[in-house]
Write a protein that holds these residues in place. Structure first.
Motif, PDB file in Angstrom:
ATOM      1  N   ARG A   1       3.530   7.158  -4.110  1.00 47.84           N
ATOM      2  CA  ARG A   1       2.592   8.444  -4.381  1.00 47.84           C
ATOM      3  C   ARG A   1       2.127   8.416  -2.828  1.00 47.84           C
ATOM      4  N   THR A   2       1.868   7.643  -2.358  1.00 49.44           N
ATOM      5  CA  THR A   2       0.963   7.590  -1.044  1.00 49.44           C
ATOM      6  C   THR A   2       1.922   7.897   0.450  1.00 49.44           C
TER       7      THR A   2
ATOM      8  N   TYR B   1       1.840  10.684   3.709  1.00 49.70           N
ATOM      9  CA  TYR B   1       1.888   9.835   4.873  1.00 49.70           C
ATOM     10  C   TYR B   1       1.753  11.054   5.588  1.00 49.70           C
TER      11      TYR B   1
ATOM     12  N   TRP C   1      -1.342  12.822   5.853  1.00 51.86           N
ATOM     13  CA  TRP C   1      -2.940  12.219   6.681  1.00 51.86           C
ATOM     14  C   TRP C   1      -2.574  11.616   7.391  1.00 51.86           C
TER      15      TRP C   1
ATOM     16  N   VAL D   1       0.819  -1.105   0.081  1.00 54.04           N
ATOM     17  CA  VAL D   1       0.281   0.102  -0.229  1.00 54.04           C
ATOM     18  C   VAL D   1       0.917   1.238   0.304  1.00 54.04           C
ATOM     19  N   TYR D   2       1.734   1.024   0.554  1.00 60.09           N
ATOM     20  CA  TYR D   2       2.865   2.169   1.015  1.00 60.09           C
ATOM     21  C   TYR D   2       3.373   2.663  -0.304  1.00 60.09           C
ATOM     22  N   THR D   3       3.011   3.024  -1.258  1.00 58.22           N
ATOM     23  CA  THR D   3       3.940   3.117  -2.760  1.00 58.22           C
ATOM     24  C   THR D   3       4.741   4.986  -2.870  1.00 58.22           C
TER      25      THR D   3
END
Length: 218
Positions: A18-19, A23, A26, A14-16
């Protein structure tokens, strides 16, 4: 059925790039304050109390917590190491911590760790356990055992996790936590404070826990 390792890889994926770029705002900015009710300041205080100049960061995320507190040490950093299953996390955190020359270790915390060099005086494990598959007593026990092998006899392991059971979960946290569990980002629906304390008590001479919202610091 998804195996533990495959589930770990799924949650880690999930941690790409982009994310990870989102992070800090968010999670550390919005979710900790308004959803989990576990203020990022509480996590930073853990680092201020326990961080040493010979440190291993297990599951570093963006590296922001460590980057904010390493400069507050009274002397130079002797050793800073990062271990994670996700190479994007290692890339991002390594760039954030470039001034400290971090070591990078690509590894699954649920498996025995082969980390070269001497043991560490401090190890941090923040917001990792609630992403790992399986019962809390089992997954935390495995991770604690694997990290303890690389901890000095008088060293300290500290961290935090989000719980899904037997605590007062903030109203705003309930739908997001349920969604994360359905997506496989979290696996903490049965994670309880009692389970964490049992795991800690079996492996460490002393331990301390603090509950903030649905987060627990240890």
């Amino acid at each position: 059925m998804m195996t533990g390792r495959h589930h770990s890889e799924r949650s880690a994926s999930v941690y790409t790039k982009r994310t990870l770029a989102l992070y800090d705002r968010w999670v550390l900015g919005f979710s900790n304050r308004y959803v989990w009710r576990c203020q990022t300041e509480h996590l930073l205080e853990l680092y201020r109390r326990h961080l040493t100049d010979n440190h291993l960061e297990a599951g570093p995320g963006t590296g922001r917590l460590l980057a904010d507190t390493l400069p507050q040490l009274p002397g130079p950093v002797r050793r800073c190491a990062l271990v994670d299953l996700n190479p994007d996390c290692l890339d991002h955190a390594s760039a954030e911590l470039a001034a400290h020359g971090p070591e990078r270790h690509l590894a699954d915390l649920l498996q025995p760790l082969e980390l070269p060099g001497p043991r560490f005086a401090s190890i941090a494990l923040n917001y990792v356990l609630h992403c790992l598959p399986g019962p809390l007593e089992e997954k935390s026990g495995n991770v604690f055992d694997h990290l303890r092998d690389h901890l000095e006899d008088d060293g300290v392991l500290f961290g935090s996790t989000l719980l899904g059971k037997d605590i007062q979960i903030p109203l705003a946290a309930r739908p997001l936590m349920a969604a994360y569990n359905r997506m496989g980002v979290f696996d903490n629906g049965e994670d309880s404070l009692g389970g964490l304390m049992e795991s800690l008590s079996q492996r460490f001479r002393t331990f301390h826990v603090e509950v903030h919202g649905c987060g627990v610091l240890f």
